[in-house]
Design a protein around this motif. Structure first.
Motif, PDB file in Angstrom:
ATOM      1  N   VAL A 293      -7.140  -2.402 -22.342  1.00 54.54           N
ATOM      2  CA  VAL A 293      -5.715  -2.123 -22.192  1.00 54.54           C
ATOM      3  C   VAL A 293      -5.442  -1.356 -20.912  1.00 54.54           C
ATOM      4  O   VAL A 293      -4.466  -1.608 -20.203  1.00 54.54           O
ATOM      5  CB  VAL A 293      -5.206  -1.341 -23.431  1.00 54.54           C
ATOM      6  N   VAL A 294      -6.329  -0.404 -20.574  1.00 57.49           N
ATOM      7  CA  VAL A 294      -6.158   0.364 -19.343  1.00 57.49           C
ATOM      8  C   VAL A 294      -6.304  -0.522 -18.116  1.00 57.49           C
ATOM      9  O   VAL A 294      -5.583  -0.381 -17.122  1.00 57.49           O
ATOM     10  CB  VAL A 294      -7.167   1.535 -19.314  1.00 57.49           C
ATOM     11  N   LEU A 295      -7.245  -1.465 -18.169  1.00 59.06           N
ATOM     12  CA  LEU A 295      -7.495  -2.326 -17.016  1.00 59.06           C
ATOM     13  C   LEU A 295      -6.451  -3.423 -16.847  1.00 59.06           C
ATOM     14  O   LEU A 295      -6.346  -3.999 -15.763  1.00 59.06           O
ATOM     15  CB  LEU A 295      -8.882  -2.967 -17.141  1.00 59.06           C
ATOM     16  N   LEU A 296      -5.687  -3.728 -17.883  1.00 56.56           N
ATOM     17  CA  LEU A 296      -4.728  -4.829 -17.809  1.00 56.56           C
ATOM     18  C   LEU A 296      -3.664  -4.614 -16.728  1.00 56.56           C
ATOM     19  O   LEU A 296      -3.439  -5.523 -15.911  1.00 56.56           O
ATOM     20  CB  LEU A 296      -4.080  -5.047 -19.178  1.00 56.56           C
ATOM     21  N   PRO A 297      -2.973  -3.463 -16.658  1.00 49.62           N
ATOM     22  CA  PRO A 297      -1.974  -3.301 -15.583  1.00 49.62           C
ATOM     23  C   PRO A 297      -2.588  -3.384 -14.193  1.00 49.62           C
ATOM     24  O   PRO A 297      -2.012  -4.027 -13.288  1.00 49.62           O
ATOM     25  CB  PRO A 297      -1.385  -1.905 -15.856  1.00 49.62           C
ATOM     26  N   ASN A 298      -3.753  -2.767 -13.992  1.00 54.08           N
ATOM     27  CA  ASN A 298      -4.397  -2.831 -12.681  1.00 54.08           C
ATOM     28  C   ASN A 298      -4.878  -4.248 -12.374  1.00 54.08           C
ATOM     29  O   ASN A 298      -4.909  -4.662 -11.203  1.00 54.08           O
ATOM     30  CB  ASN A 298      -5.575  -1.858 -12.622  1.00 54.08           C
ATOM     31  N   GLY A 299      -5.254  -4.993 -13.405  1.00 55.89           N
ATOM     32  CA  GLY A 299      -5.614  -6.388 -13.183  1.00 55.89           C
ATOM     33  C   GLY A 299      -4.432  -7.211 -12.699  1.00 55.89           C
ATOM     34  O   GLY A 299      -4.574  -8.062 -11.812  1.00 55.89           O
ATOM     35  N   LEU A 300      -3.252  -6.963 -13.266  1.00 54.08           N
ATOM     36  CA  LEU A 300      -2.047  -7.651 -12.780  1.00 54.08           C
ATOM     37  C   LEU A 300      -1.738  -7.256 -11.339  1.00 54.08           C
ATOM     38  O   LEU A 300      -1.309  -8.092 -10.533  1.00 54.08           O
ATOM     39  CB  LEU A 300      -0.866  -7.308 -13.686  1.00 54.08           C
ATOM     40  N   THR A 301      -1.946  -5.997 -11.010  1.00 53.85           N
ATOM     41  CA  THR A 301      -1.707  -5.545  -9.629  1.00 53.85           C
ATOM     42  C   THR A 301      -2.660  -6.234  -8.663  1.00 53.85           C
ATOM     43  O   THR A 301      -2.251  -6.667  -7.574  1.00 53.85           O
ATOM     44  CB  THR A 301      -1.874  -4.018  -9.545  1.00 53.85           C
ATOM     45  N   LEU A 302      -3.923  -6.338  -9.028  1.00 53.93           N
ATOM     46  CA  LEU A 302      -4.891  -7.018  -8.154  1.00 53.93           C
ATOM     47  C   LEU A 302      -4.611  -8.521  -8.074  1.00 53.93           C
ATOM     48  O   LEU A 302      -4.875  -9.149  -7.041  1.00 53.93           O
ATOM     49  CB  LEU A 302      -6.307  -6.767  -8.660  1.00 53.93           C
ATOM     50  N   PHE A 303      -4.078  -9.099  -9.134  1.00 49.17           N
ATOM     51  CA  PHE A 303      -3.661 -10.507  -9.056  1.00 49.17           C
ATOM     52  C   PHE A 303      -2.516 -10.664  -8.060  1.00 49.17           C
ATOM     53  O   PHE A 303      -2.446 -11.660  -7.329  1.00 49.17           O
ATOM     54  CB  PHE A 303      -3.237 -11.000 -10.432  1.00 49.17           C
ATOM     55  N   ASN A 304      -1.626  -9.679  -8.011  1.00 45.53           N
ATOM     56  CA  ASN A 304      -0.573  -9.676  -7.007  1.00 45.53           C
ATOM     57  C   ASN A 304      -1.172  -9.653  -5.607  1.00 45.53           C
ATOM     58  O   ASN A 304      -0.702 -10.362  -4.703  1.00 45.53           O
ATOM     59  CB  ASN A 304       0.329  -8.460  -7.237  1.00 45.53           C
ATOM     60  N   LEU A 305      -2.218  -8.859  -5.405  1.00 49.46           N
ATOM     61  CA  LEU A 305      -2.895  -8.823  -4.101  1.00 49.46           C
ATOM     62  C   LEU A 305      -3.511 -10.171  -3.772  1.00 49.46           C
ATOM     63  O   LEU A 305      -3.422 -10.645  -2.622  1.00 49.46           O
ATOM     64  CB  LEU A 305      -3.961  -7.729  -4.121  1.00 49.46           C
ATOM     65  N   PHE A 306      -4.140 -10.799  -4.755  1.00 51.22           N
ATOM     66  CA  PHE A 306      -4.708 -12.127  -4.540  1.00 51.22           C
ATOM     67  C   PHE A 306      -3.641 -13.121  -4.102  1.00 51.22           C
ATOM     68  O   PHE A 306      -3.847 -13.920  -3.173  1.00 51.22           O
ATOM     69  CB  PHE A 306      -5.387 -12.603  -5.829  1.00 51.22           C
ATOM     70  N   CYS A 307      -2.487 -13.078  -4.753  1.00 51.28           N
ATOM     71  CA  CYS A 307      -1.401 -14.001  -4.405  1.00 51.28           C
ATOM     72  C   CYS A 307      -0.923 -13.770  -2.981  1.00 51.28           C
ATOM     73  O   CYS A 307      -0.668 -14.737  -2.230  1.00 51.28           O
ATOM     74  CB  CYS A 307      -0.248 -13.833  -5.389  1.00 51.28           C
ATOM     75  N   GLY A 308      -0.785 -12.511  -2.572  1.00 54.13           N
ATOM     76  CA  GLY A 308      -0.329 -12.228  -1.219  1.00 54.13           C
ATOM     77  C   GLY A 308      -1.295 -12.714  -0.162  1.00 54.13           C
ATOM     78  O   GLY A 308      -0.897 -13.320   0.847  1.00 54.13           O
ATOM     79  N   ILE A 309      -2.597 -12.481  -0.372  1.00 49.65           N
ATOM     80  CA  ILE A 309      -3.597 -12.912   0.612  1.00 49.65           C
ATOM     81  C   ILE A 309      -3.680 -14.437   0.659  1.00 49.65           C
ATOM     82  O   ILE A 309      -3.755 -15.039   1.749  1.00 49.65           O
ATOM     83  CB  ILE A 309      -4.959 -12.286   0.277  1.00 49.65           C
ATOM     84  N   TYR A 310      -3.651 -15.061  -0.501  1.00 53.30           N
ATOM     85  CA  TYR A 310      -3.751 -16.522  -0.514  1.00 53.30           C
ATOM     86  C   TYR A 310      -2.506 -17.163   0.102  1.00 53.30           C
ATOM     87  O   TYR A 310      -2.600 -18.239   0.723  1.00 53.30           O
ATOM     88  CB  TYR A 310      -3.948 -17.026  -1.935  1.00 53.30           C
ATOM     89  N   ALA A 311      -1.344 -16.533  -0.054  1.00 52.06           N
ATOM     90  CA  ALA A 311      -0.138 -17.050   0.592  1.00 52.06           C
ATOM     91  C   ALA A 311      -0.281 -17.012   2.105  1.00 52.06           C
ATOM     92  O   ALA A 311       0.181 -17.942   2.810  1.00 52.06           O
ATOM     93  CB  ALA A 311       1.074 -16.235   0.152  1.00 52.06           C
TER      94      ALA A 311
END
Length: 352
Positions: free
Chosen positions: A18-36
């Motif tokens: 549960v603690v890692l879930l919000p940070n995982g979404l944040t890192l997915f946001n980073l992945f999306c930005g770099i891949y864009a």
């Protein structure tokens, strides 16, 4: 192994997930930005905006998940802002620069200006508003600015862009406008609005308990439907309307002299209707008072009286009472003034 020992281990594992879930979404946001950025470099301008939009959805969810699960932390706030600087600052600016028609040798400076304003906007957000209840953002949110730039290409490929005739013109469509100039000006305006004092409303709370929540539910639900059905024709005009709404409303309210003070605009009232003074001061660049010295400075004159419940004050009070009763009076330094007829003689003991 005793089965009773397995339950705490399981609970710790669930808690860690549960603690890692919000940070995982944040890192997915980073992945999306770099891949864009990678897609834009490859010339795939039709796909790159989709990942900026996905990053925006993840950015919206990570904070809500953290609040819902009670796993918000200062680390998560800092990580979210660092990721947003890339996903909604640098990535949209690079996409716009690469798809900008006739970009010359100096347009890269717009990438620097837009990104630096997004970074300053996010740094100010961390100082002022991160983790606090608010009704408005202080300045244009960086996700709104970044999505506005990133989704322009989608809008430029729609019939609404290529066939809509502008009023009071000789059959001139939106595509006939000088977008090579408009886009450069749009980047500069969005950058300036991010670091401005213009208030922009937050996402309204949906529900059914009040008329305002019902309206917010209809608006949010309709936006989600249009985002799924007509995303190319909807996102860019909707975001542009949001940008213009905040700026025009701020100008009109300021022009007619009805603009409120900053703490009345940006903060959601506490249950007692009063927002802490240190939060209100911190909201606009003034240092927030911290510590006992600041608390003493904000106390009223009545609150600054010494604490009579302390042992030293109690001892002094007892000595004064004994002095008033005739015992252990301090020697007088001069002739005592005669008591007035209307006042009692305080040197006498208690009356019978």
């Amino acid at each position: 192994m005793n089965p009773s020992h397995r339950v705490p281990v399981r609970r710790r594992a669930v808690r860690r997930a549960v603690v890692l879930l919000p940070n995982g979404l944040t890192l997915f946001n980073l992945f999306c930005g770099i891949y864009a950025i990678i897609l834009a470099i490859r010339g795939e301008f039709a796909t790159a905006p989709a990942f900026i939009v996905l990053g925006g959805i993840a950015d919206t969810l990570d904070g809500r998940v953290a609040r819902a699960t009670g796993t918000g932390s200062r680390f998560g706030e800092e990580l979210d802002s660092l990721v947003d600087a890339i996903s909604f600052g640098f990535a949209p600016a690079v996409i716009m620069y690469l798809e900008m028609p006739n970009h010359g040798t100096w347009e890269w400076l717009l990438v620097f200006i837009f990104t630096s304003c997004a970074v300053m906007r996010l740094a100010r957000f961390n100082v002022e508003q991160a983790g606090r209840k608010k009704t408005h953002f202080h300045g244009l949110p960086s996700p709104a600015a970044g999505l506005t730039l990133a989704t322009y290409y989608w809008f430029s490929q729609t019939p609404l862009y290529n066939q809509t005739v502008i009023l009071f013109t000789d059959s001139k469509t939106l595509s006939d406008l000088p977008w090579h100039v408009i886009l450069r000006g749009l980047m500069a305006i969005l950058a300036a609005l991010m670091i401005s004092d213009v208030p922009y409303p937050t996402i309204p709370s949906v529900g059914y308990r009040s008329f305002r929540q019902l309206v917010a539910s209809v608006v949010v639900g309709g936006s989600i439907v249009l985002l799924v059905v007509r995303r190319e024709e909807f996102i860019f005009p909707a975001l542009l309307a949001y940008v213009l709404y905040g700026a025009v409303k701020w100008l009109i309210i300021g022009f007619i002299g009805r603009s409120s003070t900053p703490d009345e605009i940006f903060w959601e009232d506490e249950p007692n209707g009063v927002e802490p003074r240190d939060v209100r001061r911190a909201a606009f660049g003034r240092p927030a008072p911290i510590g006992p010295d600041a608390m003493a400075a904000s106390m009223s004159r009545e609150d600054r009286r010494p604490d009579e419940s302390s042992p030293s004050q109690s001892l002094r009070r007892r000595k004064r009472r004994r002095g008033h009763r005739g015992g252990n009076r301090p020697p007088s330094t001069g002739p005592a003034a005669p008591p007035s007829p209307s006042s009692p003689d305080i040197t006498k003991g208690p009356t019978e």
